[in-house]
Design a protein around this motif. Sequence first.
Motif, PDB file in Angstrom:
ATOM      1  N   THR A 156      28.926  25.919  39.551  1.00  0.00           N
ATOM      2  CA  THR A 156      30.200  26.779  39.889  1.00  0.00           C
ATOM      3  C   THR A 156      30.646  28.146  40.107  1.00  0.00           C
ATOM      4  N   LEU A 157      31.373  28.901  40.379  1.00  0.00           N
ATOM      5  CA  LEU A 157      32.326  29.373  40.014  1.00  0.00           C
ATOM      6  C   LEU A 157      33.682  29.226  39.372  1.00  0.00           C
ATOM      7  N   TYR A 158      33.944  27.660  40.105  1.00  0.00           N
ATOM      8  CA  TYR A 158      34.729  27.541  38.770  1.00  0.00           C
ATOM      9  C   TYR A 158      34.530  26.530  37.548  1.00  0.00           C
ATOM     10  N   GLU A 159      33.482  26.143  37.415  1.00  0.00           N
ATOM     11  CA  GLU A 159      32.817  25.418  36.114  1.00  0.00           C
ATOM     12  C   GLU A 159      32.781  26.947  35.547  1.00  0.00           C
ATOM     13  N   PHE A 160      32.084  28.172  35.587  1.00  0.00           N
ATOM     14  CA  PHE A 160      31.672  29.037  34.777  1.00  0.00           C
ATOM     15  C   PHE A 160      33.022  30.155  34.418  1.00  0.00           C
ATOM     16  N   ILE A 161      33.777  30.200  35.360  1.00  0.00           N
ATOM     17  CA  ILE A 161      34.681  30.918  34.250  1.00  0.00           C
ATOM     18  C   ILE A 161      35.691  29.866  33.839  1.00  0.00           C
ATOM     19  N   LYS A 162      36.250  28.411  33.734  1.00  0.00           N
ATOM     20  CA  LYS A 162      36.608  27.518  32.816  1.00  0.00           C
ATOM     21  C   LYS A 162      35.750  27.507  31.290  1.00  0.00           C
ATOM     22  N   LYS A 163      34.351  27.362  31.368  1.00  0.00           N
ATOM     23  CA  LYS A 163      33.038  27.944  30.213  1.00  0.00           C
ATOM     24  C   LYS A 163      33.428  28.529  29.688  1.00  0.00           C
ATOM     25  N   PHE A 164      32.914  29.883  30.097  1.00  0.00           N
ATOM     26  CA  PHE A 164      32.640  31.219  29.889  1.00  0.00           C
ATOM     27  C   PHE A 164      33.376  32.378  29.674  1.00  0.00           C
ATOM     28  N   VAL A 165      34.746  32.380  30.727  1.00  0.00           N
ATOM     29  CA  VAL A 165      35.734  33.024  31.144  1.00  0.00           C
ATOM     30  C   VAL A 165      36.864  33.177  29.293  1.00  0.00           C
ATOM     31  N   ARG A 166      37.224  34.771  29.401  1.00  0.00           N
ATOM     32  CA  ARG A 166      38.415  34.393  28.698  1.00  0.00           C
ATOM     33  C   ARG A 166      39.486  34.820  29.286  1.00  0.00           C
ATOM     34  N   PRO A 167      40.713  33.519  28.216  1.00  0.00           N
ATOM     35  CA  PRO A 167      41.630  33.745  29.779  1.00  0.00           C
ATOM     36  C   PRO A 167      42.508  34.953  29.142  1.00  0.00           C
ATOM     37  N   GLY A 206      43.737  43.271  53.155  1.00  0.00           N
ATOM     38  CA  GLY A 206      45.301  43.181  52.522  1.00  0.00           C
ATOM     39  C   GLY A 206      45.393  42.575  51.450  1.00  0.00           C
ATOM     40  N   GLN A 207      44.493  42.470  50.853  1.00  0.00           N
ATOM     41  CA  GLN A 207      44.819  41.724  49.132  1.00  0.00           C
ATOM     42  C   GLN A 207      44.030  42.810  47.906  1.00  0.00           C
ATOM     43  N   SER A 208      44.519  42.025  47.002  1.00  0.00           N
ATOM     44  CA  SER A 208      43.605  42.466  45.666  1.00  0.00           C
ATOM     45  C   SER A 208      42.326  42.265  45.445  1.00  0.00           C
ATOM     46  N   ASN A 209      41.345  43.250  45.366  1.00  0.00           N
ATOM     47  CA  ASN A 209      39.841  42.909  45.247  1.00  0.00           C
ATOM     48  C   ASN A 209      39.774  41.946  43.872  1.00  0.00           C
ATOM     49  N   ALA A 210      41.034  42.395  43.345  1.00  0.00           N
ATOM     50  CA  ALA A 210      40.605  41.651  40.836  1.00  0.00           C
ATOM     51  C   ALA A 210      41.317  40.020  41.200  1.00  0.00           C
ATOM     52  N   CYS A 211      41.636  40.178  40.588  1.00  0.00           N
ATOM     53  CA  CYS A 211      42.411  38.439  40.022  1.00  0.00           C
ATOM     54  C   CYS A 211      42.654  37.775  38.683  1.00  0.00           C
ATOM     55  N   MET A 212      43.674  37.381  37.319  1.00  0.00           N
ATOM     56  CA  MET A 212      43.650  36.968  36.912  1.00  0.00           C
ATOM     57  C   MET A 212      42.489  35.930  36.742  1.00  0.00           C
ATOM     58  N   GLU A 213      41.300  35.387  35.584  1.00  0.00           N
ATOM     59  CA  GLU A 213      40.458  34.275  36.702  1.00  0.00           C
ATOM     60  C   GLU A 213      41.657  33.118  36.400  1.00  0.00           C
ATOM     61  N   TRP A 214      43.026  32.581  35.596  1.00  0.00           N
ATOM     62  CA  TRP A 214      43.191  31.342  35.563  1.00  0.00           C
ATOM     63  C   TRP A 214      44.577  31.080  37.075  1.00  0.00           C
ATOM     64  N   LYS A 215      43.959  32.168  37.777  1.00  0.00           N
ATOM     65  CA  LYS A 215      44.527  32.255  39.462  1.00  0.00           C
ATOM     66  C   LYS A 215      43.609  31.474  40.406  1.00  0.00           C
TER      67      LYS A 215
END
Length: 83
Positions: free
Chosen positions: A2-13, A34-43
């Motif tokens: 899942t996206l959550y698992e992928f970010i947690k395992k492979f994306v740096r803070p 009306g929203q930004s198309n990018a965000c920080m991984e921790w969000k």
Amino acid sequence: MTLYEFIKKFVRPNSLIKLWQHDIEGYKLIQEEGQSNACMEWKILSNKAWQCKYNDSKVLGVKDIVCDDFYREAINIVIEQIK
């Protein structure tokens, strides 16, 4: 995975993330008006961004997509098409 698992395992803070979906014309950026198309991984991991609604989506891979926008250095993650 899942996206959550992928970010947690492979994306740096403190990394910027953009989400994409594959379509017939190539890849399409997932956006909300009306929203930004990018965000920080921790969000995404802490459910503080609109992108967190895709946390259970299957990750297909990372795509090197060059974008001529403000967030050109974001990690571009391709997720399964939402039905």
